[in-house]
Scaffold this motif. Structure first.
Motif, mmCIF file in Angstrom:
data_model
loop_
_atom_site.group_PDB
_atom_site.id
_atom_site.type_symbol
_atom_site.label_atom_id
_atom_site.label_comp_id
_atom_site.label_asym_id
_atom_site.label_seq_id
_atom_site.Cartn_x
_atom_site.Cartn_y
_atom_site.Cartn_z
ATOM 1 N N TYR A 117 8.425 1.086 -17.040
ATOM 2 C CA TYR A 117 7.935 0.131 -16.154
ATOM 3 C C TYR A 117 7.910 -1.151 -17.152
ATOM 4 N N ASN A 118 7.702 -2.285 -16.349
ATOM 5 C CA ASN A 118 7.468 -3.694 -17.202
ATOM 6 C C ASN A 118 6.361 -4.287 -16.565
ATOM 7 N N VAL A 119 5.714 -4.998 -17.059
ATOM 8 C CA VAL A 119 4.469 -5.921 -16.721
ATOM 9 C C VAL A 119 4.758 -7.352 -17.005
ATOM 10 N N SER A 120 3.915 -8.202 -16.202
ATOM 11 C CA SER A 120 3.652 -9.343 -16.496
ATOM 12 C C SER A 120 2.490 -9.981 -16.362
ATOM 13 N N ARG A 121 1.928 -11.072 -16.800
ATOM 14 C CA ARG A 121 0.508 -11.569 -16.595
ATOM 15 C C ARG A 121 0.679 -12.980 -16.787
ATOM 16 N N LEU A 122 1.301 -13.803 -15.969
ATOM 17 C CA LEU A 122 1.512 -15.152 -15.774
ATOM 18 C C LEU A 122 0.251 -16.050 -15.619
ATOM 19 N N LYS A 123 -0.407 -15.583 -14.547
ATOM 20 C CA LYS A 123 -1.432 -16.269 -14.151
ATOM 21 C C LYS A 123 -2.633 -15.181 -14.421
ATOM 22 N N ALA A 174 12.755 6.341 -10.624
ATOM 23 C CA ALA A 174 13.362 7.558 -10.805
ATOM 24 C C ALA A 174 12.506 8.495 -9.765
ATOM 25 N N PRO A 175 12.579 9.650 -9.553
ATOM 26 C CA PRO A 175 11.645 10.643 -8.765
ATOM 27 C C PRO A 175 10.486 10.816 -9.424
ATOM 28 N N LYS A 198 0.809 -1.239 0.090
ATOM 29 C CA LYS A 198 -0.259 -0.039 0.102
ATOM 30 C C LYS A 198 0.997 1.125 0.141
ATOM 31 N N PHE A 199 2.016 1.250 0.804
ATOM 32 C CA PHE A 199 2.988 2.412 0.760
ATOM 33 C C PHE A 199 4.349 1.859 0.390
ATOM 34 N N ARG A 200 5.109 2.659 -0.277
ATOM 35 C CA ARG A 200 6.679 2.182 -0.583
ATOM 36 C C ARG A 200 7.222 3.406 -0.632
ATOM 37 N N VAL A 201 8.705 3.556 -0.237
ATOM 38 C CA VAL A 201 9.525 4.542 -0.494
ATOM 39 C C VAL A 201 10.722 3.921 -0.942
ATOM 40 N N LEU A 202 11.260 4.465 -1.979
ATOM 41 C CA LEU A 202 12.448 3.838 -2.980
ATOM 42 C C LEU A 202 13.455 4.980 -2.873
ATOM 43 N N LYS A 203 14.741 4.392 -2.978
ATOM 44 C CA LYS A 203 15.751 5.389 -3.584
ATOM 45 C C LYS A 203 15.682 5.329 -5.087
ATOM 46 N N THR A 204 16.216 6.260 -5.516
ATOM 47 C CA THR A 204 16.527 6.466 -6.961
ATOM 48 C C THR A 204 17.451 5.285 -7.413
ATOM 49 N N GLY A 205 17.240 4.648 -8.467
ATOM 50 C CA GLY A 205 17.672 3.292 -8.881
ATOM 51 C C GLY A 205 17.311 2.099 -8.296
ATOM 52 N N GLN A 206 16.581 2.026 -7.147
ATOM 53 C CA GLN A 206 16.155 0.734 -6.969
ATOM 54 C C GLN A 206 15.313 0.247 -7.550
ATOM 55 N N SER A 207 14.798 -1.116 -7.512
ATOM 56 C CA SER A 207 13.643 -1.665 -8.121
ATOM 57 C C SER A 207 12.710 -2.227 -7.132
ATOM 58 N N MET A 208 11.568 -2.234 -7.850
ATOM 59 C CA MET A 208 10.427 -3.130 -6.905
ATOM 60 C C MET A 208 9.352 -3.685 -7.914
ATOM 61 N N THR A 209 8.524 -4.363 -7.353
ATOM 62 C CA THR A 209 7.439 -4.783 -8.031
ATOM 63 C C THR A 209 6.277 -4.859 -7.408
ATOM 64 N N GLY A 246 -8.162 -1.562 -7.241
ATOM 65 C CA GLY A 246 -7.688 -1.770 -6.081
ATOM 66 C C GLY A 246 -7.457 -0.605 -5.178
ATOM 67 N N GLN A 247 -6.935 -0.411 -4.018
ATOM 68 C CA GLN A 247 -7.118 0.585 -3.016
ATOM 69 C C GLN A 247 -5.815 1.405 -3.312
ATOM 70 N N GLY A 248 -4.827 0.969 -4.219
ATOM 71 C CA GLY A 248 -4.047 1.941 -4.542
ATOM 72 C C GLY A 248 -2.469 1.704 -3.801
ATOM 73 N N THR A 249 -1.364 1.999 -4.680
ATOM 74 C CA THR A 249 -0.113 1.901 -3.798
ATOM 75 C C THR A 249 0.595 3.496 -3.988
ATOM 76 N N ARG A 250 0.752 4.009 -2.962
ATOM 77 C CA ARG A 250 1.354 5.167 -2.805
ATOM 78 C C ARG A 250 2.919 4.988 -2.687
ATOM 79 N N LEU A 251 3.550 5.448 -3.890
ATOM 80 C CA LEU A 251 4.901 5.165 -4.163
ATOM 81 C C LEU A 251 5.902 6.558 -4.098
ATOM 82 N N THR A 252 6.909 6.484 -3.217
ATOM 83 C CA THR A 252 7.772 7.874 -3.038
ATOM 84 C C THR A 252 9.179 7.270 -3.505
ATOM 85 N N VAL A 253 9.563 8.122 -4.645
ATOM 86 C CA VAL A 253 11.067 7.999 -5.059
ATOM 87 C C VAL A 253 11.802 8.966 -4.526
ATOM 88 N N VAL A 254 12.849 8.743 -3.681
ATOM 89 C CA VAL A 254 13.710 10.100 -3.031
ATOM 90 C C VAL A 254 15.055 9.680 -3.976
#
Lengths: 108, 118
Positions: free
Chosen positions: B64-70, B82-83, B9-20, B110-118
């Motif tokens: 961005y990239n996506v996958s729909r395996l199921k 990136a910021p 639901k929430f995530r803070v990332l540093k520039t250059g990091q990856s996440m799914t 969905g309820q949404g994901t609030r992403l902050t990239v610093v």
């Protein structure tokens, strides 16, 4: 490409007043949908219009689909504080694309 | 019946990091979408899928990239954050029904994901 444009972007309304928000498409729509997003929430489906000239009502909300199926409107009568939020229209062209929304602020 | 569930639901990332970001729906819907929402910009389509194993680009796919395996899951990946990717991300699913010359769709979000990239 296909897109929907909404006006106005912002709408400040006195409680009890009426207002209308408009949605216009660059191409003919197979259907038009309307969603409401409360502050801090997610979009929630309100209604769908599929027929040319169709008019549907939900209590104080009246939705209309244009004769050419290229535009739609949402009219709210006697606005209440519960109407606060952003209203989106969306068109389907093999994928669902949303307008920029009309953000509604209600002054008591 | 959970509908559409997004994690996290929430995530803070540093520039250059990856996440799914994960989106899961339990309504057996064919179509799934990822949108981002920025102030004054509405809901912009990033990528979408019309069925298991298929994906397609939306309006703003870069970065961005996506996958729909199921069928029930639709993943959104950020390889190098990136910021400019700071945003609220929404997943949605729909089914399409046709009849009497009309196409009917209804999206569930969905309820949404609030992403902050610093």
């Amino acid at each position: 490409g296909q897109q929907v444009m909404q006006i106005p972007q912002y709408q400040h309304v006195q409680e009890g007043e009426d207002f209308t928000t408009y949605c216009n498409s660059s191409t003919t729509l197979s259907n038009i949908q309307w969603y409401k997003q409360r502050p801090g929430g997610h979009p929630v489906f309100l209604i769908q219009l599929v027929k040319s000239g169709e008019v549907k009502k939900q209590k104080r909300l009246t939705f209309q689909f244009g004769e050419a199926k290229k535009n739609s409107s949402l009219h709210i009568t006697a606005t209440q504080t519960t109407d606060v939020g952003t209203y989106f229209c969306a068109g389907f062209w093999g994928k669902l694309q949303f307008g920029a929304g009309t953000q509604v602020v209600v002054t008591p | 019946n959970a509908g559409v569930t997004q994690t996290p639901k929430f995530r803070v990332l540093k520039t250059g990091q990856s996440m799914t970001l994960l989106c899961a729906q339990d309504m057996n819907h064919e179509y799934m979408y990822w949108y981002r929402q920025d102030p004054g910009m509405g809901l912009r389509l990033i990528h979408y899928s019309v069925g298991e194993g298929t994906t397609a680009k939306g309006e703003v796919p870069d970065g961005y990239n996506v996958s729909r395996l199921k069928k029930q899951n639709f993943l959104l990946g950020l390889e190098s954050a990136a910021p400019s990717q700071t945003s609220v991300y929404f997943c949605a699913s729909t089914t399409i029904t046709t009849g009497q010359g009309a196409v009917r769709t209804e999206a569930f979000f969905g309820q949404g994901t609030r992403l902050t990239v610093v």
